[in-house]
Design an enzyme around this catalytic site. Structure first.
Site, mmCIF file in Angstrom:
data_model
loop_
_atom_site.group_PDB
_atom_site.id
_atom_site.type_symbol
_atom_site.label_atom_id
_atom_site.label_comp_id
_atom_site.label_asym_id
_atom_site.label_seq_id
_atom_site.Cartn_x
_atom_site.Cartn_y
_atom_site.Cartn_z
ATOM 1 N N ARG A 240 39.798 67.057 -45.206
ATOM 2 C CA ARG A 240 40.217 66.022 -44.271
ATOM 3 C C ARG A 240 41.335 65.227 -44.911
ATOM 4 O O ARG A 240 41.407 65.098 -46.132
ATOM 5 C CB ARG A 240 39.051 65.071 -43.920
ATOM 6 N N GLU A 269 47.152 61.784 -39.888
ATOM 7 C CA GLU A 269 47.688 62.852 -39.043
ATOM 8 C C GLU A 269 47.503 62.508 -37.563
ATOM 9 O O GLU A 269 46.577 61.783 -37.201
ATOM 10 C CB GLU A 269 47.013 64.188 -39.368
ATOM 11 N N HIS A 287 46.682 71.314 -39.298
ATOM 12 C CA HIS A 287 45.230 71.254 -39.088
ATOM 13 C C HIS A 287 44.754 72.421 -38.214
ATOM 14 O O HIS A 287 44.160 72.226 -37.153
ATOM 15 C CB HIS A 287 44.829 69.914 -38.464
#
Length: 327
Positions: A240, A269, A287
């Site tokens: 993460r 993000e 991602h």
């Protein structure tokens, strides 16, 4: 009897929305609008449940504006977008989607490791820019993967999947650090040895991060940790954003304190720290570690299954908390 009202907060596969409509009064978001927290709260004011992704924050402020809300089904294995304590206090259940993305994410983690170690992004940019005019002995010479030492921080399902790929597929020596040590049986399956974090950082040729994000894991890798790594080492983050101090990493990459990094997740993000965009020795992906059609469908279906099972009285399939009303 009227159906429970649910919100599907982001666009998902249309046939899965249709499946949900068989059970619920559904408000969907086919245009995939990113709602502000205030807009999300307004849409949840009359909803009994919500299917979320990692971009919807469920916290005390939102819960106060959504008095009917009973369940939040996250289409992700991570749930750092949930304030679990606030949800539990409000009697709201949270669920996630473990297991269904383990192997796909481990595949991608290893792919990102390989691309980073072998300087694939740098070399592709060089080729596309028309700079390749001759062969040279050291052109984009990277580091070996086979026979090297793989260090994994976070040895859950995905970490174990990466360990097995490294040990069994590439003959890597695997060391790992985790909040708790694995059983001897799991260690044997992964051919992995438990070590302290500092020892892992000093000895690993390739470090892969697969820890869940919590306040305790914030900046697990920062300036001090990067200084422990070999100058020839690589770092991969598929965990993460916030696990790595991205600003400190950009400095370490620019100054070649470590050889390269591969990042699928970022602090804040979808924004990316601008300094990471100016260093050549980093592979950046948006991602997408779980992004295969079968896996994303499995994630959406499990989130839907959690909503259906909750409201038909069977109970959630993969809960992340246990409000008093459900005990």
């Amino acid at each position: 009897m009227s159906k429970p009202r649910i919100l599907v907060a982001r666009a998902i596969f249309p046939d899965i929305v249709d499946r949900l409509r068989e059970h619920f009064d559904v408000e969907a978001n086919p245009d995939d609008v990113i709602w502000t927290p205030q807009e999300l709260a307004a849409r949840l004011a009359d909803k009994d449940g919500v299917l979320t992704t990692g971009s919807q924050r469920i916290d005390a402020t939102l819960l106060a504006a959504a008095p009917r809300l009973k369940v939040c089904a996250n289409m992700a294995v991570g749930y750092n977008n949930f304030d679990v304590d606030a949800m539990t206090a409000a009697g709201v259940l949270g669920t996630n989607t473990p297991d269904v993305l383990t192997e796909t994410t481990a595949d991608f983690g290893f792919a990102l490791l390989m691309a980073t170690a072998r300087r694939m992004t740098e070399s592709e940019h060089y080729l596309r820019a028309g700079k390749w005019t001759k062969w040279s002995y050291d052109m984009f010479a990277g580091s070996d993967i086979h026979g090297s030492t793989l260090g994994i921080i976070g040895m859950g399902r995905i970490g174990q999947g990466i360990a097995k790929r490294g040990a069994h597929g590439f003959g890597m020596k695997v060391v790992y650090h985790n909040r708790s040590r694995l059983s001897a049986e799991l260690e044997a399956e992964c051919k992995a040895t438990y070590v302290g974090k500092d020892e892992l950082l000093r000895t690993a040729d390739h470090v892969v991060l697969v820890v869940p994000y919590t306040p305790a894991s914030h900046h697990t890798i920062g300036t001090a940790e990067l200084a422990l790594m070999k100058p020839t080492a690589t770092l991969v983050n598929i965990a993460r954003g916030g696990i790595v101090d991205d600003a400190a990493l950009a400095v370490a990459l620019r100054e070649r304190r470590i050889a390269a990094a591969g990042l699928d997740v970022f602090e804040g993000e979808p924004s990316v720290h601008p300094d990471l965009l100016t260093v050549p020795n980093v592979v950046l992906t948006p991602h997408i570690a779980s992004a295969t059609v079968p896996t994303r469908r499995a994630m959406a279906n499990l989130a839907a299954d959690n909503l259906i099972a909750f409201f038909d009285g069977r109970g959630p399939l993969t809960p992340v908390n246990q409000p008093a009303s459900l005990r």
